[in-house]
Design an enzyme around this catalytic site. Structure first.
Site, PDB file in Angstrom:
ATOM      1  N   HIS A  14       0.839  -1.193   0.000  1.00  0.00           N
ATOM      2  CA  HIS A  14       0.000   0.000   0.000  1.00  0.00           C
ATOM      3  C   HIS A  14       0.872   1.240   0.000  1.00  0.00           C
ATOM      4  O   HIS A  14       1.940   1.266   0.583  1.00  0.00           O
ATOM      5  CB  HIS A  14      -0.978   0.015   1.179  1.00  0.00           C
ATOM      6  CG  HIS A  14      -0.346  -0.135   2.530  1.00  0.00           C
ATOM      7  ND1 HIS A  14       0.186  -1.319   2.984  1.00  0.00           N
ATOM      8  CD2 HIS A  14      -0.159   0.762   3.524  1.00  0.00           C
ATOM      9  CE1 HIS A  14       0.660  -1.149   4.211  1.00  0.00           C
ATOM     10  NE2 HIS A  14       0.478   0.116   4.559  1.00  0.00           N
ATOM     11  N   LEU A  15       0.411   2.241  -0.738  1.00  0.00           N
ATOM     12  CA  LEU A  15       1.096   3.514  -0.837  1.00  0.00           C
ATOM     13  C   LEU A  15       0.332   4.528   0.008  1.00  0.00           C
ATOM     14  O   LEU A  15      -0.872   4.703  -0.175  1.00  0.00           O
ATOM     15  CB  LEU A  15       1.145   3.995  -2.289  1.00  0.00           C
ATOM     16  CG  LEU A  15       1.637   3.018  -3.356  1.00  0.00           C
ATOM     17  CD1 LEU A  15       1.662   3.694  -4.719  1.00  0.00           C
ATOM     18  CD2 LEU A  15       2.982   2.442  -3.017  1.00  0.00           C
TER      19      LEU A  15
END
Length: 148
Positions: free
Chosen positions: A93-94
């Site tokens: 996840h960013l």
């Protein structure tokens, strides 16, 4: 066993979705460093950035850029930060968040006591900015749904 993020994507756990497409979703975090702090997550359970196929990683960064532009429009931040850590959940996840200075870009500044109504309002600001920028086809019809 599915990850927490897969459970959110599948609707088993509530999420505040601001983006959805065939490859990725984006939803605001429950522990924001700044208002509008959003997670861009692949639908596929990829553990970390070095395991992501190049096309998926490129797509995630594109979505992060678009979400970041919406955050800048919503909060007038001078920058948008992109953080990739992934130690807390084994699903790539960013973190995309409006940023005013580098000193605030630490997970130690994550706020765990933000009222649900404030989290909803921040997500709606991102959603509205995405729609205003012409990305409405990727903004889910309902805040709590990853479906379009």
């Amino acid at each position: 066993m599915t990850t927490l993020f897969t459970q959110i994507i599948d609707g088993d756990i509530p999420g505040r979705f601001v983006w959805a497409d065939d490859v990725a979703v984006a939803f605001t975090t429950i522990a924001p460093i700044t208002d509008g702090h959003t997670l861009v997550v692949p639908r596929a359970e990829i553990v970390e950035i070095t395991q992501a196929p190049a096309d998926v990683l490129a797509h995630l960064t594109h979505v992060a850029q678009v979400v970041g532009q919406a955050q800048q429009a919503a909060w007038s931040s001078p920058r948008v930060a992109l953080l990739v850590a992934g130690f807390e959940i084994a699903h790539l996840h960013l973190h995309v968040l409006p940023a005013w200075d580098e000193s605030s870009l630490t997970f130690a500044n994550a706020r765990h006591d933000v009222p649900a109504a404030d989290l909803d309002a921040a997500a709606e600001q991102v959603r509205a900015a995405l729609v205003a920028a012409g990305h409405g086809t990727h903004v889910p019809a309902a805040l709590g749904s990853p479906a379009l």
